[in-house]
Design an enzyme around this catalytic site. Structure first.
Site, PDB file in Angstrom:
ATOM      1  N   LYS A 130       0.872  -1.182   0.000  1.00 50.36           N
ATOM      2  CA  LYS A 130       0.000   0.000   0.000  1.00 50.36           C
ATOM      3  C   LYS A 130       0.903   1.224   0.000  1.00 50.36           C
ATOM      4  CE  LYS A 130      -4.406   1.033   0.130  1.00 50.36           C
ATOM      5  NZ  LYS A 130      -5.605   0.327  -0.312  1.00 50.36           N
ATOM      6  N   ASP A 170      -6.864   4.383  -4.542  1.00 50.17           N
ATOM      7  CA  ASP A 170      -7.518   4.303  -3.221  1.00 50.17           C
ATOM      8  C   ASP A 170      -8.113   5.702  -3.011  1.00 50.17           C
ATOM      9  OD1 ASP A 170      -7.655   2.434  -0.667  1.00 50.17           O
ATOM     10  OD2 ASP A 170      -7.199   4.413   0.117  1.00 50.17           O
TER      11      ASP A 170
HETATM   12  P1  NDP Z   1     -12.687   8.001  -2.888  1.00 52.44           P
HETATM   13  O1  NDP Z   1     -11.592   8.987  -2.730  1.00 52.44           O
HETATM   14  O2  NDP Z   1     -13.247   7.752  -4.234  1.00 52.44           O
HETATM   15  O3  NDP Z   1     -13.894   8.370  -1.913  1.00 52.44           O
HETATM   16  C1  NDP Z   1     -13.698   8.488  -0.548  1.00 52.44           C
HETATM   17  C2  NDP Z   1     -14.996   8.903   0.105  1.00 52.44           C
HETATM   18  O4  NDP Z   1     -14.865   8.819   1.509  1.00 52.44           O
HETATM   19  C3  NDP Z   1     -15.380  10.354  -0.190  1.00 52.44           C
HETATM   20  O5  NDP Z   1     -16.768  10.472  -0.172  1.00 52.44           O
HETATM   21  C4  NDP Z   1     -14.747  11.104   0.981  1.00 52.44           C
HETATM   22  O6  NDP Z   1     -15.344  12.333   1.281  1.00 52.44           O
HETATM   23  C5  NDP Z   1     -14.987  10.107   2.100  1.00 52.44           C
HETATM   24  N1  NDP Z   1     -13.940  10.291   3.134  1.00 52.44           N
HETATM   25  C6  NDP Z   1     -12.599  10.193   2.960  1.00 52.44           C
HETATM   26  N2  NDP Z   1     -11.955  10.443   4.111  1.00 52.44           N
HETATM   27  C7  NDP Z   1     -12.918  10.692   5.018  1.00 52.44           C
HETATM   28  C8  NDP Z   1     -12.899  11.011   6.394  1.00 52.44           C
HETATM   29  N3  NDP Z   1     -11.748  11.126   7.066  1.00 52.44           N
HETATM   30  N4  NDP Z   1     -14.100  11.164   7.026  1.00 52.44           N
HETATM   31  C9  NDP Z   1     -15.264  11.027   6.348  1.00 52.44           C
HETATM   32  N5  NDP Z   1     -15.333  10.742   5.039  1.00 52.44           N
HETATM   33  C10 NDP Z   1     -14.187  10.573   4.395  1.00 52.44           C
HETATM   34  O7  NDP Z   1     -12.114   6.634  -2.248  1.00 52.44           O
HETATM   35  P2  NDP Z   1     -12.611   5.142  -2.473  1.00 52.44           P
HETATM   36  O8  NDP Z   1     -14.085   5.119  -2.668  1.00 52.44           O
HETATM   37  O9  NDP Z   1     -11.730   4.534  -3.483  1.00 52.44           O
HETATM   38  O10 NDP Z   1     -12.216   4.469  -1.069  1.00 52.44           O
HETATM   39  C11 NDP Z   1     -13.120   4.449   0.046  1.00 52.44           C
HETATM   40  C12 NDP Z   1     -12.679   3.376   1.028  1.00 52.44           C
HETATM   41  O11 NDP Z   1     -12.691   2.102   0.362  1.00 52.44           O
HETATM   42  C13 NDP Z   1     -11.258   3.518   1.593  1.00 52.44           C
HETATM   43  O12 NDP Z   1     -11.233   3.049   2.912  1.00 52.44           O
HETATM   44  C14 NDP Z   1     -10.443   2.592   0.715  1.00 52.44           C
HETATM   45  O13 NDP Z   1      -9.262   2.144   1.379  1.00 52.44           O
HETATM   46  C15 NDP Z   1     -11.433   1.453   0.532  1.00 52.44           C
HETATM   47  N6  NDP Z   1     -11.180   0.610  -0.624  1.00 52.44           N
HETATM   48  C16 NDP Z   1     -11.124   1.141  -1.882  1.00 52.44           C
HETATM   49  C17 NDP Z   1     -10.913   0.301  -2.966  1.00 52.44           C
HETATM   50  C18 NDP Z   1     -10.967   0.814  -4.361  1.00 52.44           C
HETATM   51  O14 NDP Z   1     -10.954  -0.020  -5.282  1.00 52.44           O
HETATM   52  N7  NDP Z   1     -11.046   2.109  -4.596  1.00 52.44           N
HETATM   53  C19 NDP Z   1     -10.636  -1.143  -2.792  1.00 52.44           C
HETATM   54  C20 NDP Z   1     -10.808  -1.601  -1.423  1.00 52.44           C
HETATM   55  C21 NDP Z   1     -11.041  -0.740  -0.398  1.00 52.44           C
HETATM   56  P3  NDP Z   1     -14.575  13.719   0.929  1.00 52.44           P
HETATM   57  O15 NDP Z   1     -14.728  13.848  -0.555  1.00 52.44           O
HETATM   58  O16 NDP Z   1     -15.273  14.757   1.715  1.00 52.44           O
HETATM   59  O17 NDP Z   1     -13.136  13.528   1.356  1.00 52.44           O
END
Ligand code: NDP
Length: 448
Positions: A130, A170
């Site tokens: 990661k 991510d």
């Molecule tokens: P994105 O950047 O596309 O979206 C992240 C989302 O989470 C946004 O809505 C963001 O809001 C919100 N967010 C981020 N940080 C915070 C915080 N500290 N508090 C509240 N909301 C928060 O990321 P992904 O959708 O790709 O990833 C989301 C989760 O899924 C992560 O934990 C990631 O590790 C996990 N994941 C992702 C994979 C992938 O294929 N993308 C695979 C497996 C797991 P804002 O815009 O306001 O920051």
């Protein structure tokens, strides 16, 4: 979290605590796994003799570097970049890059550690890694994002390769950023190889990768309901947090399967829409305009916007799908979900739930699937993207989606069977950690 009862594991944890003082996310992830493997550790004296657990809790390599880049005003900015190459027993290091101000060694180490178990559960040949940077993409121009990605890759290039380490996206890293980083790697190495996954399908990416984590999350929940309750998802009320890549495609698939998703959130607040989230509006705001969720409430008259992202867990639902970030469900949120009658919780985000929250779910007999198993669909299709890049072929969306469904159904049964074998049927935390451990440790033993 309770003290470890097994003396060997307690010693291992004490050493981890001393060596990684103050790294709360990493310590939380290690402690959870050590607790889960207590039922099996005494059956495996070879793990102790070969220091398997000590090796699993220590990344094989942690790379930290400086990322200088020029902003639109011509000023030089400096960020900190990381790559943790956690474990390579099962294949090249594999795991995404996160761009978010909260990224630090503890965060990348916890993610790399979790990724190792998750990748093992997919059954594909991938080790765990990661990385990321403490860069905040919010409010940055297209040019700034591009220059940052190129500078990041100028350093990372020397550490990765299709047979060594294959990053992906991510939080804060989607197709756009992956494209810029892949382009910089190609320029520097003068080779076009599958060194990144999550690329645009027109740029040698896999069809279905964008959808994979969210779709996979819903596929495993559907299999849970089918196997254990003989029900499908039609008519179920679902709450989702986040509004990024994972959240959007979880909402999409849950809606396709007949469920009603009533929430989405970002770091500032959440929307509740009793009619069900309008996916087209959400995608327009988030994927096209890169806007904020407040916009959704302005455009959809039935939606209410509430400040504070944690409030999403106060909404009654049958199924909760956290898809934002780590520790987004604390003890209070978990207890609120249990009191409101939630049946199942499956983690789209990594380590979505605090230890207190996990305890509340287990005590409440909630069907709770941790991220290692529930969100493995993303990396699984990344593994399929690596195969397609090696073959120099592209599979259709339907082929990839079918393989994804098979992988998620297999993960569910692997994890459920492991929970039964450990005498705690339906405890998917134990099931995921034990099944992942056995797979990785066997490969480590074979490799000496
Ligand atoms: P994105 O950047 O596309 O979206 C992240 C989302 O989470 C946004 O809505 C963001 O809001 C919100 N967010 C981020 N940080 C915070 C915080 N500290 N508090 C509240 N909301 C928060 O990321 P992904 O959708 O790709 O990833 C989301 C989760 O899924 C992560 O934990 C990631 O590790 C996990 N994941 C992702 C994979 C992938 O294929 N993308 C695979 C497996 C797991 P804002 O815009 O306001 O920051």
């Amino acid at each position: 979290m309770q003290q470890l009862k097994n003396a060997y594991l307690a010693r291992v944890y004490e050493a981890v605590e001393q060596r990684n003082a103050g790294e709360s996310e990493f310590l939380q992830a290690v402690q959870e796994v050590l607790h889960s493997i207590e039922p099996v550790i005494d059956q495996h004296p070879e793990f102790i003799q070969n220091a398997i657990i000590e090796r699993l809790v220590e990344p094989e390599r942690l790379i930290q570097f400086q990322i200088p880049w020029t902003d639109d005003q011509g000023n030089m900015q400096v960020n900190r970049g990381f790559r943790v190459q956690h474990n390579s027993a099962l294949g090249p290091y594999k795991g995404g890059l996160r761009f978010h101000p909260s990224v630090n060694p503890s965060v990348v180490k916890f993610l790399g550690f979790e990724q190792t178990f998750k990748n093992a559960l997919t059954g594909l040949p991938m080790g765990g890694g990661k990385g990321g940077a403490d860069f905040d993409p919010k409010g940055k121009s297209e040019g700034e994002v591009k220059r940052f990605c190129q500078s990041y890759m100028t350093e990372l290039t020397r550490h990765i390769g299709q047979f060594t380490d294959v990053p992906a996206g991510d939080i804060g890293v989607g197709r756009r950023e992956v494209g810029y980083m892949f382009g910089q790697y190609k320029r520097m190495q003068n080779e076009f190889t599958g060194v990144f996954t999550g690329k645009h399908p027109d740029n040698s990416g896999s069809l279905g990768r964008k959808e994979a984590t969210g779709y996979g999350l819903v596929y495993i929940v559907a299999e849970l309901f089918r196997s254990l309750k003989n029900e499908d998802l039609k008519g179920k009320t679902v709450t989702v947090s986040g509004s990024g890549n994972v959240a959007i495609y979880a909402i999409d698939k849950a809606t396709q399967l007949g469920a009603k998703v009533v929430t989405a959130s970002d770091s500032a607040g959440y929307v509740y829409d009793e009619n069900g989230i309008d996916l087209a509006v959400l995608q327009q705001i988030k994927e096209v305009e890169r806007g904020r969720l407040t916009e959704y409430a302005k455009r959809v008259p039935t939606a209410q916007y509430h400040e504070g992202s944690g409030g999403v867990w106060s909404i009654p639902c049958d199924i909760a799908l956290p898809c934002a970030t780590q520790n987004e469900i604390d003890g209070d949120s978990a207890r609120a979900l249990v009191q409101n009658g939630v049946i199942a919780v499956a983690e789209g985000s990594n380590m979505s739930t605090t230890p207190e929250g996990v305890e509340a779910f287990l005590e409440g007999n909630i069907l709770y699937i941790p991220g290692k198993a529930a969100n493995a669909g993303g990396v699984a299709v990344s593994g399929l993207e690596m195969s397609q890049n090696s073959l120099r072929l592209g599979w259709s969306f339907e082929e990839v989606d079918e393989k994804l469904q098979t992988i998620m159904v297999n993960i569910f049964h692997t994890v459920y069977d492991a929970s039964k074998a450990c005498g705690v049927p339906g405890n998917f935390v134990v099931g995921a950690n034990v099944a992942g451990l056995l797979k990785v440790s066997q490969a480590m033993l074979w490799q000496g």
